[in-house]
Design a protein around this motif. Structure first.
Motif, PDB file in Angstrom:
ATOM      1  N   UNK A 156       0.824  -1.215   0.000  1.00  0.00           N
ATOM      2  CA  UNK A 156       0.000   0.000   0.000  1.00  0.00           C
ATOM      3  C   UNK A 156       0.853   1.257   0.000  1.00  0.00           C
ATOM      4  N   UNK A 157       2.177   1.086   0.191  1.00  0.00           N
ATOM      5  CA  UNK A 157       3.064   2.247   0.294  1.00  0.00           C
ATOM      6  C   UNK A 157       4.250   2.103  -0.657  1.00  0.00           C
ATOM      7  N   UNK A 158       4.373   2.980  -1.658  1.00  0.00           N
ATOM      8  CA  UNK A 158       5.525   2.914  -2.570  1.00  0.00           C
ATOM      9  C   UNK A 158       6.865   3.111  -1.873  1.00  0.00           C
ATOM     10  N   UNK A 159       6.859   3.721  -0.682  1.00  0.00           N
ATOM     11  CA  UNK A 159       8.067   3.883   0.145  1.00  0.00           C
ATOM     12  C   UNK A 159       9.177   4.645  -0.583  1.00  0.00           C
ATOM     13  N   UNK A 160       8.793   5.601  -1.398  1.00  0.00           N
ATOM     14  CA  UNK A 160       9.727   6.523  -2.060  1.00  0.00           C
ATOM     15  C   UNK A 160      10.671   5.815  -3.029  1.00  0.00           C
ATOM     16  N   UNK A 161      10.329   4.594  -3.425  1.00  0.00           N
ATOM     17  CA  UNK A 161      11.111   3.900  -4.442  1.00  0.00           C
ATOM     18  C   UNK A 161      10.578   4.284  -5.818  1.00  0.00           C
ATOM     19  N   UNK A 162      11.486   4.440  -6.773  1.00  0.00           N
ATOM     20  CA  UNK A 162      11.054   4.778  -8.131  1.00  0.00           C
ATOM     21  C   UNK A 162      10.650   3.480  -8.825  1.00  0.00           C
ATOM     22  N   UNK A 163       9.351   3.202  -8.800  1.00  0.00           N
ATOM     23  CA  UNK A 163       8.812   1.963  -9.362  1.00  0.00           C
ATOM     24  C   UNK A 163       7.523   2.270 -10.118  1.00  0.00           C
ATOM     25  N   UNK A 212       4.755 -10.828  -4.966  1.00  0.00           N
ATOM     26  CA  UNK A 212       5.240 -10.903  -3.591  1.00  0.00           C
ATOM     27  C   UNK A 212       4.225 -10.281  -2.642  1.00  0.00           C
ATOM     28  N   UNK A 213       3.926 -10.981  -1.547  1.00  0.00           N
ATOM     29  CA  UNK A 213       3.059 -10.458  -0.494  1.00  0.00           C
ATOM     30  C   UNK A 213       3.839 -10.510   0.820  1.00  0.00           C
ATOM     31  N   UNK A 214       3.758  -9.429   1.606  1.00  0.00           N
ATOM     32  CA  UNK A 214       4.587  -9.321   2.793  1.00  0.00           C
ATOM     33  C   UNK A 214       3.980  -9.910   4.043  1.00  0.00           C
ATOM     34  N   UNK A 215       4.753  -9.920   5.138  1.00  0.00           N
ATOM     35  CA  UNK A 215       4.258 -10.431   6.421  1.00  0.00           C
ATOM     36  C   UNK A 215       3.113  -9.575   6.960  1.00  0.00           C
ATOM     37  N   UNK A 216       2.269 -10.208   7.790  1.00  0.00           N
ATOM     38  CA  UNK A 216       1.054  -9.560   8.261  1.00  0.00           C
ATOM     39  C   UNK A 216       1.310  -8.267   9.024  1.00  0.00           C
ATOM     40  N   UNK A 217       2.325  -8.235   9.852  1.00  0.00           N
ATOM     41  CA  UNK A 217       2.523  -7.090  10.737  1.00  0.00           C
ATOM     42  C   UNK A 217       3.042  -5.857  10.004  1.00  0.00           C
ATOM     43  N   UNK A 245      -5.847   1.696   4.921  1.00  0.00           N
ATOM     44  CA  UNK A 245      -5.384   1.101   3.669  1.00  0.00           C
ATOM     45  C   UNK A 245      -4.841  -0.312   3.824  1.00  0.00           C
ATOM     46  N   UNK A 246      -4.684  -0.767   5.057  1.00  0.00           N
ATOM     47  CA  UNK A 246      -4.040  -2.059   5.279  1.00  0.00           C
ATOM     48  C   UNK A 246      -5.001  -3.214   5.004  1.00  0.00           C
ATOM     49  N   UNK A 247      -4.580  -4.140   4.152  1.00  0.00           N
ATOM     50  CA  UNK A 247      -5.332  -5.362   3.880  1.00  0.00           C
ATOM     51  C   UNK A 247      -4.668  -6.520   4.606  1.00  0.00           C
ATOM     52  N   UNK A 307      -4.574 -12.703   3.506  1.00  0.00           N
ATOM     53  CA  UNK A 307      -5.518 -13.421   2.627  1.00  0.00           C
ATOM     54  C   UNK A 307      -6.358 -12.485   1.766  1.00  0.00           C
ATOM     55  N   UNK A 308      -6.732 -11.319   2.315  1.00  0.00           N
ATOM     56  CA  UNK A 308      -7.509 -10.360   1.528  1.00  0.00           C
ATOM     57  C   UNK A 308      -6.730  -9.892   0.303  1.00  0.00           C
ATOM     58  N   UNK A 309      -5.459  -9.592   0.509  1.00  0.00           N
ATOM     59  CA  UNK A 309      -4.636  -9.106  -0.598  1.00  0.00           C
ATOM     60  C   UNK A 309      -4.506 -10.167  -1.685  1.00  0.00           C
ATOM     61  N   UNK A 310      -4.292 -11.410  -1.278  1.00  0.00           N
ATOM     62  CA  UNK A 310      -4.183 -12.497  -2.262  1.00  0.00           C
ATOM     63  C   UNK A 310      -5.502 -12.677  -3.002  1.00  0.00           C
ATOM     64  N   UNK A 311      -6.619 -12.620  -2.253  1.00  0.00           N
ATOM     65  CA  UNK A 311      -7.933 -12.798  -2.877  1.00  0.00           C
ATOM     66  C   UNK A 311      -8.224 -11.672  -3.873  1.00  0.00           C
TER      67      UNK A 311
END
Length: 278
Positions: A99-106, A131-136, A160-162, A165-169
């Motif tokens: 949910x956050x681009x984290x200031x990376x140019x992507x 890629x899906x990250x850890x829950x926390x 904004x946090x999913x 499983x929600x993100x994968x779905x």
């Protein structure tokens, strides 16, 4: 024989153009239940390549197996890696869900655009993954840096946090939706066939115009007899409104027969009372 050969060629061509589904890579997932729920979401939408990077509680995990329910086969065949680099090593194109681009140019893609991009690459025989990250905490910058682009869903900016499983779905839904212009809906069975949008007509069919016109003639004749279409100057607009109600309902052939039976029954009852309206 020639027809069979041509049919075989068409089937081979169809298989050849089917894009390979992307791998779903869960990076350092924390809860076995979430792994199982994510596997179930994958199975719902035709994704079968589950990869796990350093799951916190080790592997295999009984809780993941239970949570997956009917998709336990995906949990059983999941591949486990010690690093993200190993998990994506043979892939040609990788997306990072955050949910956050984290200031990376992507490049940032919506789930719909991401699914379309992955399908196009799959048709070209490229191997892809998400890629899906850890829950926390979600994916960290070092992991996002390994991806070619970011996938971000339109969500409430105040929350904004999913969940994993929600993100994968959410991604899986967009992947399957891109399979055709009008993918089948719901469960497909040998009895029902696929579900599609619109009114379903199980055991019947849409009414023809002629059947509707016959109903209108029947109904309007009885309403005239009952004195409902009165006064005469209002009759045309009343008839139009009544007919429009039936046109809006999308009547089936069975509906028409039912309505004609209702009208006939009411008319008989009225005749039995000597034409009096109670």
């Amino acid at each position: 024989m020639k027809a069979k050969a041509e049919s075989g060629k068409r089937e081979q061509a169809s298989v050849a153009t089917q894009p390979a589904a992307p791998a779903v890579i869960l990076v350092r997932p924390q809860l076995g239940e979430n792994i199982g729920f994510a596997a179930r979401a994958m199975a719902n939408f035709g994704l079968t390549d589950l990869r796990l990077v350093a799951p916190r509680d080790g592997w295999p995990n009984d809780k993941a197996h239970v949570a997956a329910a009917g998709a336990a086969f995906l949990v059983d065949q999941a591949r486990v890696y010690q690093s993200v680099e190993l998990a994506i090593g043979e892939l040609n194109f990788v997306l990072a869900a955050t949910a956050r681009p984290r200031e990376l140019v992507k490049t940032v893609l919506s789930p719909e655009s991401a699914a379309r991009e992955l399908r196009e690459r799959g048709v070209r025989a490229e191997r892809t993954g998400v890629l899906f990250g850890p829950e926390r905490s979600g994916l960290d910058n070092d992991t996002i840096a390994l991806a070619d682009a970011i996938i971000t869903a339109p969500v409430n900016p105040d929350f904004a946090s999913l969940s994993l499983p929600q993100a994968v779905l959410l991604f899986g839904y967009e992947w399957l939706k891109g399979e055709s212009a009008s993918p089948p809906l719901g469960r497909v069975t040998g009895f029902d066939g696929p579900v599609t949008e619109g009114i379903a007509f199980p055991g019947t069919r849409p009414a023809t115009r002629a059947e509707l016109f016959g109903l209108f003639e029947h109904l309007e004749a009885k309403l005239d007899q009952a004195g409902f279409l009165y006064p005469a100057q209002k009759r045309p607009s009343m008839v139009r409104n009544i007919r429009n109600m039936f046109h809006r309902m999308g009547a089936s052939e069975q509906d028409i027969r039912t309505w004609r039976g209702i009208i006939a029954s009411l008319a008989r009852a009225r005749q039995g009372r000597g034409g009096k309206v109670s």
